[in-house]
Design an enzyme around this catalytic site. Structure first.
Site, short mmCIF file in Angstrom:
data_model
loop_
_atom_site.label_atom_id
_atom_site.label_comp_id
_atom_site.label_asym_id
_atom_site.label_seq_id
_atom_site.Cartn_x
_atom_site.Cartn_y
_atom_site.Cartn_z
N GLN A 1 -58.07 -16.98 10.48
CA GLN A 1 -57.04 -17.27 9.49
C GLN A 1 -55.64 -17.22 10.11
OE1 GLN A 1 -59.41 -14.99 9.27
NE2 GLN A 1 -58.59 -12.97 8.83
N GLU B 1 -61.92 -12.70 36.62
CA GLU B 1 -60.65 -12.43 35.95
C GLU B 1 -59.81 -11.45 36.79
OE1 GLU B 1 -59.14 -10.70 31.61
OE2 GLU B 1 -61.14 -10.22 32.35
N HIS B 2 -60.41 -10.32 37.17
CA HIS B 2 -59.76 -9.33 38.02
C HIS B 2 -60.53 -9.24 39.33
CE1 HIS B 2 -59.15 -7.92 33.81
NE2 HIS B 2 -57.94 -7.61 34.22
N GLU C 1 -52.18 -55.64 38.62
CA GLU C 1 -52.90 -55.11 37.46
C GLU C 1 -52.94 -56.09 36.30
OE1 GLU C 1 -51.04 -51.37 36.57
OE2 GLU C 1 -51.96 -50.35 38.28
N ASN D 1 -61.05 -12.02 19.62
CA ASN D 1 -62.50 -11.95 19.54
C ASN D 1 -63.12 -13.35 19.43
OD1 ASN D 1 -62.15 -12.80 16.89
ND2 ASN D 1 -62.53 -10.78 15.99
N HIS E 1 -44.81 -55.89 32.39
CA HIS E 1 -44.23 -54.85 33.25
C HIS E 1 -43.44 -55.50 34.39
CE1 HIS E 1 -46.97 -52.25 31.10
NE2 HIS E 1 -46.59 -51.19 31.80
N TYR F 1 -50.97 -14.01 19.77
CA TYR F 1 -52.01 -13.27 19.07
C TYR F 1 -52.27 -11.95 19.80
CZ TYR F 1 -56.08 -12.11 16.34
OH TYR F 1 -56.95 -11.46 15.50
N HIS G 1 -63.85 -2.01 28.17
CA HIS G 1 -63.20 -2.96 27.27
C HIS G 1 -64.17 -3.51 26.24
CE1 HIS G 1 -59.06 -3.73 28.46
NE2 HIS G 1 -59.41 -3.61 29.72
N ASP H 1 -53.03 -4.00 33.98
CA ASP H 1 -53.18 -4.10 32.52
C ASP H 1 -51.92 -3.66 31.79
OD1 ASP H 1 -55.80 -5.02 32.62
OD2 ASP H 1 -56.67 -3.01 32.55
N GLN I 1 -62.77 -1.13 33.54
CA GLN I 1 -62.83 -2.46 32.94
C GLN I 1 -64.05 -2.60 32.03
OE1 GLN I 1 -60.41 -4.40 32.94
NE2 GLN I 1 -59.18 -3.64 34.64
#
Length: 420
Positions: free
Chosen positions: A188, A320-321, A405, A211, A410, A131, A258, A351, A255
């Site tokens: 969508q 993040e940075h 167990e 977004n 097994h 995306y 953005h 970036d 930054q």
């Protein structure tokens, strides 16, 4: 942007601010969840018809226009680019490709006991959806950052979705050899990628930022389709006692432009440096309306009493940075998406052209994982093989554990091979 000491009279106020910042999630999708659920359900049920209707409503698709972009259109977009931009894209693509190749894991086999071989094999995902946002700014760099690691991983089908794609975005797709590009976005697009339509098969994993609607849709479909991580507003932390005030300020403002929700933090034990950074930020932000809005809302300079406090605060925020002063600082860094070292490493380089991915964890997700990498497009499949000798050595241990167990079947599956 506010400067505040974490000690002395302002300690309580600083603690409250820090707690609010640390409590942030990647993003809150509650406000858009009902609309996203409806869109996803419609595309899942009605397929291409619903996809086109939403694309015309939200993505600028015109009646009769194909949702699938013709490769010739991408080629034409590339040919129309200025030479300097072509060169920049080629350099960025080469560095991203090389970095992803260096990240590739390998098949391996070990022999933990005589007659026992264990290891792993690496296999790519079958199909991925990348995306690429198409809102406030065109982001051709995100085409490079998402598709190239997938190519290095060996993914056979790479799908790109971007609403009303800019010429630069289409050109980047051509450079990367993308052949399946859909001019659709939002929830969508995520629904199409996750569930497919009559004309488009589903993918195995969806990656890339977006977004609030995109993030909510990714979270919704994650029960049925893999995703990389939720994407929240951009984050920057600079932790420095020695840095250049102007350089630090330009990173904070860069930054901050953005998104109006960007988190921009400077952490230092050097109060004069903090004051000078604040002065430079105010001057720079005057010329950048969006950055000014962001910095006023979520910008702060924390002056700490000790370096250990500054380091602990940085790791708590899991940005993040992150920018630090010296390679030695990497020893204390535990939580961050991508780290930039020294005064000559502006975060904007990451970036675009450095090579490490710019799709990075936000909302303290950096405590859990790093940024997008070639590993997001791969499966590590473990393998194991026994000879009769190896089974005779380790089989009794497996029987003991199975019986402890209460799983008698097994135990018997091993015992039957020990005593044929």
């Amino acid at each position: 942007m506010k400067l505040i000491r974490t000690f002395g009279k302002s300690a309580a106020e600083a603690t409250s601010m820090i707690e609010q910042i640390a409590a942030r999630g990647a993003t809150s999708t509650a406000t858009v969840a009902p609309a996203v659920k409806k869109i996803v359900a419609d595309v899942k049920r009605k397929g291409d018809k619903a996809l086109r209707a939403y694309a015309e409503q939200f993505d600028g698709l015109t009646p009769g226009q194909d949702i699938l972009v013709d490769p010739a259109e991408m080629e034409a977009a590339w040919n129309a680019l200025p030479k300097a931009l072509k060169a920049a894209m080629k350099e960025a693509a080469a560095n991203i490709h090389a970095f992803a190749e260096a990240q590739m894991p390998e098949d391996w086999i070990i022999e933990p006991a005589s007659g026992v071989r264990t290891g792993q094999i690496i296999r790519p995902l079958d199909a991925v959806g990348c995306y690429v946002p198409g809102g406030r700014y065109p982001l051709p760099s995100t085409v490079l950052m998402t598709t190239l690691p997938a190519q290095v991983a060996g993914v056979e089908r790479i799908v790109v979705c971007s609403p009303n794609p800019a010429q630069e975005t289409l050109a980047a797709a051509h450079l990367c050899g993308v052949t399946e590009f859909y001019r659709v976005g939002g929830a969508q697009a995520i629904a199409m990628l996750a569930y497919g339509t009559e004309s488009t098969p589903p993918v195995t994993r969806i990656v890339g930022p977006g977004n609030l609607y995109v993030t909510a849709a990714k979270q919704l479909v994650s029960q049925d389709c893999g995703i990389d991580m939720p994407a929240g507003p951009t984050e920057i932390v600079v932790t420095s006692d020695l840095g250049d005030p102007l350089g630090i300020a330009t990173d904070l403002v860069a930054q901050a432009e953005h998104d109006p929700e960007t988190l921009a933090i400077f952490i230092t034990t050097n109060e004069p440096l903090g004051k000078e950074v604040l002065k430079q930020v105010k001057l720079l932000a005057k010329k950048n309306k969006l950055a000014k809005q962001s910095l006023e809302a979520r910008g702060a300079i924390f002056v700490c009493e000790h370096p250990r406090e500054a380091q602990a605060l940085t790791n708590m925020l899991a940005p993040e940075h992150l920018t630090v002063d010296h390679p030695d600082d990497l020893q204390w860094v535990r939580n961050a998406g991508s780290v930039f070292i020294g005064p000559h490493s502006p975060q904007s380089m990451g970036d675009y052209v450095s090579g490490p991915n710019h799709v990075l964890p936000t909302g303290r997700t950096g405590r859990l994982r790093g940024g997008l990498s070639v590993m997001d497009f791969l499966k590590l499949i473990t393998v194991q093989q026994y000879t009769a000798k190896g089974l005779a050595k380790l089989g009794p241990h497996a029987i003991a554990l199975a019986e402890a167990e209460g799983l008698v079947g097994h135990a018997e599956s091993v015992r039957a091979r020990l005593n044929p």
